[in-house]
Design an enzyme around this catalytic site. Structure first.
Site, PDB file in Angstrom:
ATOM      1  N   TYR A 156       0.848  -1.208   0.000  1.00 25.66           N
ATOM      2  CA  TYR A 156       0.000   0.000   0.000  1.00 25.66           C
ATOM      3  C   TYR A 156       0.879   1.253   0.000  1.00 25.66           C
ATOM      4  CZ  TYR A 156      -3.924   3.052   1.312  1.00 25.66           C
ATOM      5  OH  TYR A 156      -4.896   4.026   1.340  1.00 25.66           O
ATOM      6  N   THR A 191     -14.669   4.666   6.474  1.00 26.38           N
ATOM      7  CA  THR A 191     -15.259   4.104   5.254  1.00 26.38           C
ATOM      8  C   THR A 191     -15.252   2.577   5.393  1.00 26.38           C
ATOM      9  OG1 THR A 191     -13.150   3.786   4.132  1.00 26.38           O
ATOM     10  CG2 THR A 191     -14.198   5.947   3.852  1.00 26.38           C
TER      11      THR A 191
HETATM   12  P1  NAD Z   1     -13.431   1.740   0.179  1.00 23.62           P
HETATM   13  O1  NAD Z   1     -12.852   0.366   0.191  1.00 23.62           O
HETATM   14  O2  NAD Z   1     -14.384   2.081   1.243  1.00 23.62           O
HETATM   15  O3  NAD Z   1     -14.022   2.043  -1.254  1.00 23.62           O
HETATM   16  C1  NAD Z   1     -13.207   1.817  -2.403  1.00 23.62           C
HETATM   17  C2  NAD Z   1     -14.072   1.692  -3.622  1.00 23.62           C
HETATM   18  O4  NAD Z   1     -13.209   1.331  -4.706  1.00 23.62           O
HETATM   19  C3  NAD Z   1     -15.122   0.580  -3.502  1.00 23.62           C
HETATM   20  O5  NAD Z   1     -16.350   1.034  -4.008  1.00 23.62           O
HETATM   21  C4  NAD Z   1     -14.538  -0.535  -4.336  1.00 23.62           C
HETATM   22  O6  NAD Z   1     -15.504  -1.406  -4.890  1.00 23.62           O
HETATM   23  C5  NAD Z   1     -13.799   0.260  -5.421  1.00 23.62           C
HETATM   24  N1  NAD Z   1     -12.791  -0.561  -6.077  1.00 23.62           N
HETATM   25  C6  NAD Z   1     -11.852  -1.352  -5.509  1.00 23.62           C
HETATM   26  N2  NAD Z   1     -11.163  -1.999  -6.458  1.00 23.62           N
HETATM   27  C7  NAD Z   1     -11.676  -1.610  -7.654  1.00 23.62           C
HETATM   28  C8  NAD Z   1     -11.388  -1.947  -9.001  1.00 23.62           C
HETATM   29  N3  NAD Z   1     -10.421  -2.821  -9.322  1.00 23.62           N
HETATM   30  N4  NAD Z   1     -12.093  -1.335  -9.977  1.00 23.62           N
HETATM   31  C9  NAD Z   1     -13.084  -0.456  -9.681  1.00 23.62           C
HETATM   32  N5  NAD Z   1     -13.415  -0.123  -8.413  1.00 23.62           N
HETATM   33  C10 NAD Z   1     -12.709  -0.700  -7.415  1.00 23.62           C
HETATM   34  O7  NAD Z   1     -12.177   2.748   0.241  1.00 23.62           O
HETATM   35  P2  NAD Z   1     -12.113   4.269   0.735  1.00 23.62           P
HETATM   36  O8  NAD Z   1     -11.694   4.258   2.149  1.00 23.62           O
HETATM   37  O9  NAD Z   1     -13.329   5.014   0.315  1.00 23.62           O
HETATM   38  O10 NAD Z   1     -10.833   4.748  -0.100  1.00 23.62           O
HETATM   39  C11 NAD Z   1     -10.928   5.465  -1.323  1.00 23.62           C
HETATM   40  C12 NAD Z   1      -9.523   5.882  -1.714  1.00 23.62           C
HETATM   41  O11 NAD Z   1      -8.957   6.699  -0.701  1.00 23.62           O
HETATM   42  C13 NAD Z   1      -8.565   4.714  -1.897  1.00 23.62           C
HETATM   43  O12 NAD Z   1      -7.677   4.968  -2.974  1.00 23.62           O
HETATM   44  C14 NAD Z   1      -7.810   4.676  -0.586  1.00 23.62           C
HETATM   45  O13 NAD Z   1      -6.551   4.072  -0.694  1.00 23.62           O
HETATM   46  C15 NAD Z   1      -7.729   6.153  -0.263  1.00 23.62           C
HETATM   47  N6  NAD Z   1      -7.530   6.422   1.157  1.00 23.62           N
HETATM   48  C16 NAD Z   1      -8.451   6.056   2.078  1.00 23.62           C
HETATM   49  C17 NAD Z   1      -8.218   6.308   3.413  1.00 23.62           C
HETATM   50  C18 NAD Z   1      -9.197   5.947   4.481  1.00 23.62           C
HETATM   51  O14 NAD Z   1      -8.851   6.090   5.663  1.00 23.62           O
HETATM   52  N7  NAD Z   1     -10.403   5.537   4.180  1.00 23.62           N
HETATM   53  C19 NAD Z   1      -7.037   6.937   3.814  1.00 23.62           C
HETATM   54  C20 NAD Z   1      -6.117   7.280   2.843  1.00 23.62           C
HETATM   55  C21 NAD Z   1      -6.368   7.036   1.516  1.00 23.62           C
END
Ligand code: NAD
Length: 256
Positions: A156, A191
């Protein structure tokens, strides 16, 4: 209201979590929004809810690791909505928490495929349409894990560091065409990704949630809207001089 009227946006991973909040806020600000996700039921339901509220939103089932699907869906969204101005490369996965010496090649490759190759495909196939529009905004979801080490999540961190520098390289490449590229670096945001992560690492979800929140100087986790409002701003003409920026939205996590 109407900060994004006249614009069309695509949000990958837009069915739940941060992506969902981006879809909702951009639609409420007047954008036409295409949701790309592998979660068809959630994506369809979100699109029809927002359409019922009078917004222009549609869902495409897209796996961001598949270049053919990504290109076809971008062309379909542009065809339906009549152009493209904003690409939010948000889809991401965390991978399993474990030290580097325990990571398998397959686990490593899967995280890079979604988090890095997916961003590249989204960018590659959005660019011709942003160019045709005369300007554009690409917003890439990196993480605090793209800025500092947190530990036990090697694939990651590598992927989010890559997204940070892909964003800066693309910012320089496309600035002469008025296509802006920026990265957002969230701290912990509540999330499904974080909930699933904490469920696998702790028997007590509420205690784990409080503990994860307490590592932010502000004292708690963020919520998806904390990121979505920054995405609205970066998508809008209010941010017309902002490119190559890395925006930490982390309750002070990386300020130490
Ligand atoms: P989540 O898992 O809650 O949602 C991610 C979404 O991406 C889901 O709807 C999933 O189905 C979709 N997805 C996953 N693989 C996919 C693929 N191959 N093709 C199409 N869609 C796909 O995640 P989140 O927490 O909402 O995170 C969103 C972004 O923010 C991510 O890139 C994550 O790394 C980043 N992020 C999140 C956090 C956090 O604390 N939630 C922190 C830092 C960064």
């Amino acid at each position: 209201m109407n900060r994004l009227s006249g614009k069309t946006a695509i949000v990958t991973g837009g069915a739940v979590g941060i992506g969902r909040a981006c879809v909702e806020r951009m639609a409420q600000e007047g954008a036409k929004v295409a949701i790309f996700d592998v979660l068809a039921a959630e994506g369809e339901a979100l699109a029809s809810d927002l359409a019922a509220q009078g917004h222009t939103v549609a869902f495409w089932r897209v796996d961001v690791t598949n270049e053919t699907e990504m290109k076809a869906a971008i062309e379909a969204a542009v065809g339906q909505f009549g152009g493209l101005h904003v690409m939010v490369n948000n889809a991401g996965i965390s991978g399993s928490p474990k030290p580097t010496d325990q990571v398998t090649e397959a686990e490593w490759d899967q995280v890079q495929a979604v988090n890095v190759k997916g961003v590249m495909f989204g960018t590659k196939h959005a660019i011709p349409h942003l160019r045709a529009a005369g300007s554009g905004s690409i917003i890439n979801l990196s993480s605090i894990a793209g800025l500092i080490g947190v530990g036990n999540l090697a694939a990651y961190h590598a992927s989010k560091g890559a997204v940070r520098l892909m964003s800066k390289n693309d910012a320089v490449t496309y600035a002469p065409e008025q296509i802006r590229v920026n990265s957002i670096h969230p701290g912990y945001i509540w999330t499904p990704m974080v909930e699933n992560h904490l469920r696998t690492t702790s028997p007590d979800l509420e205690a784990a949630k409080a503990a994860a929140g307490s590592v932010h100087p502000i004292g708690h986790m963020g919520e998806p809207d904390d990121i979505a409002w920054a995405v609205v701003w970066l998508a809008s003409d209010e941010a017309k001089f902002v490119t190559g920026a890395e925006i930490a939205i982390d309750g002070g996590y990386t300020a130490r």
